[in-house]
Design a protein around this motif. Sequence first.
Motif, short mmCIF file in Angstrom:
data_model
loop_
_atom_site.label_atom_id
_atom_site.label_comp_id
_atom_site.label_asym_id
_atom_site.label_seq_id
_atom_site.Cartn_x
_atom_site.Cartn_y
_atom_site.Cartn_z
N GLY A 196 7.75 -1.57 -11.59
CA GLY A 196 6.36 -1.98 -11.43
C GLY A 196 5.61 -1.08 -10.46
N GLN A 197 4.30 -1.00 -10.65
CA GLN A 197 3.46 -0.08 -9.87
C GLN A 197 3.50 -0.41 -8.38
N GLU A 198 3.37 -1.68 -8.02
CA GLU A 198 3.30 -2.05 -6.61
C GLU A 198 4.60 -1.75 -5.89
N ALA A 199 5.73 -2.12 -6.48
CA ALA A 199 7.03 -1.88 -5.85
C ALA A 199 7.30 -0.39 -5.71
N PHE A 200 6.92 0.38 -6.72
CA PHE A 200 7.15 1.83 -6.68
C PHE A 200 6.36 2.46 -5.54
N ALA A 201 5.07 2.10 -5.43
CA ALA A 201 4.24 2.65 -4.36
C ALA A 201 4.77 2.22 -2.99
N GLN A 202 5.19 0.98 -2.86
CA GLN A 202 5.74 0.50 -1.60
C GLN A 202 7.01 1.26 -1.22
N ALA A 203 7.84 1.57 -2.21
CA ALA A 203 9.09 2.29 -1.93
C ALA A 203 8.81 3.70 -1.45
N LEU A 204 7.87 4.40 -2.10
CA LEU A 204 7.54 5.76 -1.68
C LEU A 204 6.91 5.77 -0.29
N MET A 205 6.07 4.80 0.01
CA MET A 205 5.45 4.78 1.33
C MET A 205 6.43 4.34 2.41
N GLN A 206 7.41 3.50 2.06
CA GLN A 206 8.46 3.18 3.03
C GLN A 206 9.29 4.41 3.33
N TYR A 207 9.61 5.18 2.30
CA TYR A 207 10.31 6.46 2.49
C TYR A 207 9.52 7.37 3.42
N ALA A 208 8.19 7.41 3.25
CA ALA A 208 7.35 8.25 4.09
C ALA A 208 7.33 7.74 5.53
N ARG A 209 7.18 6.43 5.72
CA ARG A 209 7.14 5.88 7.07
C ARG A 209 8.46 6.08 7.81
N GLU A 210 9.56 5.79 7.14
CA GLU A 210 10.86 5.85 7.80
C GLU A 210 11.28 7.28 8.13
N ASN A 211 10.73 8.25 7.41
CA ASN A 211 11.14 9.64 7.60
C ASN A 211 10.02 10.52 8.13
N TYR A 240 -4.42 7.10 -19.11
CA TYR A 240 -3.15 7.48 -18.49
C TYR A 240 -2.05 7.61 -19.55
N GLU A 241 -1.94 6.63 -20.43
CA GLU A 241 -0.90 6.65 -21.46
C GLU A 241 -1.08 7.86 -22.38
N GLU A 242 -2.33 8.18 -22.72
CA GLU A 242 -2.59 9.33 -23.59
C GLU A 242 -2.19 10.63 -22.90
N ARG A 243 -2.59 10.79 -21.64
CA ARG A 243 -2.23 12.00 -20.91
C ARG A 243 -0.72 12.10 -20.73
N ALA A 303 7.43 12.81 -14.64
CA ALA A 303 7.87 11.86 -15.66
C ALA A 303 9.14 11.14 -15.22
N MET A 304 10.06 11.87 -14.59
CA MET A 304 11.31 11.27 -14.08
C MET A 304 11.00 10.12 -13.12
N LEU A 305 10.11 10.36 -12.18
CA LEU A 305 9.81 9.34 -11.18
C LEU A 305 8.97 8.20 -11.75
N MET A 306 8.07 8.51 -12.67
CA MET A 306 7.28 7.44 -13.28
C MET A 306 8.14 6.55 -14.17
N GLY A 307 9.30 7.06 -14.59
CA GLY A 307 10.26 6.21 -15.29
C GLY A 307 10.76 5.10 -14.39
N ILE A 308 10.93 5.40 -13.11
CA ILE A 308 11.32 4.37 -12.15
C ILE A 308 10.17 3.38 -11.98
N GLU A 309 8.95 3.88 -11.89
CA GLU A 309 7.80 3.00 -11.75
C GLU A 309 7.69 2.04 -12.94
N GLN A 310 7.94 2.55 -14.13
CA GLN A 310 7.85 1.71 -15.33
C GLN A 310 8.86 0.55 -15.25
N ALA A 311 10.01 0.82 -14.64
CA ALA A 311 11.05 -0.20 -14.56
C ALA A 311 10.79 -1.23 -13.46
#
Length: 465
Positions: A418-433, A363-366, A408-416
Amino acid sequence: MSMEKRRRLSRIAVVLALLALAAMCLHLWRNHSEEMPVAQAESIGQDYERDVLRGEVSLAQAGEGRITGTLELRATNRTGQGQTTAVLRTLAGTSARVSLSDVTVDGEAAAWRADEDGLSAEIDVSWPEGRTLRIGFQFELALEHGAYPVGKDGGITLAACALPTLATWNGEAWDTDVDALMETGYAEAFDAEVRFLLGEGQRLVFGGALVETGDGVRVARMTGARDVSFAVTSGGVTRVREIVGVQVSAMAASGGQAEQLLDAAKTALESLEGAGFAYPFHTLAVVQADAGFEDGVIGSGLVALGRQSDRELFVQRLTRLIARQTFGILVENDPFNAPWLSVSLASACELAAYRQRKGEAAYEERFAQTVEIASRLTRPHGVTVGASADRFGGDAEMTQVLRDQGGAMLMGIEQAVGQEAFAQALMQYARENAGRIAAQQDLERALLEVTGSAWDGYLDDELAF
């Protein structure tokens, strides 16, 4: 040789013959070219909380470039004000030609007019807020060679976002913005129940569930759709497989290619689920056809993409298209003014799924070699991740900016965070909307609630960069 030994060998031979017969039957079943009917669990038009599209579509002449049908849209005025017109939106940005006739409202002939491009039709109505109308019409769809994303590609006829639906209300007018690069399925969520009449030897895949009723008829159902998308073939092949609880139908020119589609779909669905982005619907149709776009096209429950000799790149493309069923169908966005909310979010999901499959080092290489570099390229003024569809010079430019730079813009948020919180935030956005047309502020709110940090300033800067 003793009699007992002969009997024993005879029994072994019978068992081996039965095993061979079973293997042959399994092989024939796995390579059967008819689609498997699937029941739809949820009732269509339950309490009419969503609009409902019902009707009949004839595909007998699809191979000759002609699809016809009669539809009725049961639509409720949810615009917040009384309306004197209702607008049906047809096929934005496609090479197909659609014509309407016999337009009725509540069973009575209605006055209507098509726009000069033939992409929308305005119908005169008396439509108070909260009232439900029955808008009926006949249509004829004339197809051309080349599926962009409605048309013929070899022996497969692709019709992504093919049938007219009610235009969205933007607060001031019915939204009929058109651009060749924007997604064509832009509508409020509705339920669909369509009877497809097939010609002899034709096979069909649909974005929702198919139920066979006999006599060459397939009843297609989908709840919470944004469009009606399907593909039909006479010379091609269909295959079906259940993958992580999803009924996946594949259509391609040959059985081998269809199996490759299913294998790639399995890889994509499993890696997305492993990364925290489970597929939101019960069914998925995957069509191998030239959709006219570098990364393929989506309809509700359906994805279409051309051939790719590099399997890894093919899996990446398919993974992004599947992720866009969540960010672009389950949750809709304005595909003209904010296409990044679909493409860039799906790209971030695909990157997370790639890491799930390949590991952190790959992943880091790509990311360093093909994604992060997109943020450092010089582009024409106004070509940014947050730009509207009309600012991009072509599909390749738009795909690279929204996919790579946006990812890359959004994965910058994930880097800050963490993977679990980022995935939870995107899925909460999906559920709520889910079922809604969401905006940047909705994503920012989900990020804030899950991560505890405000990301509006970061997104504003990155979207304008």
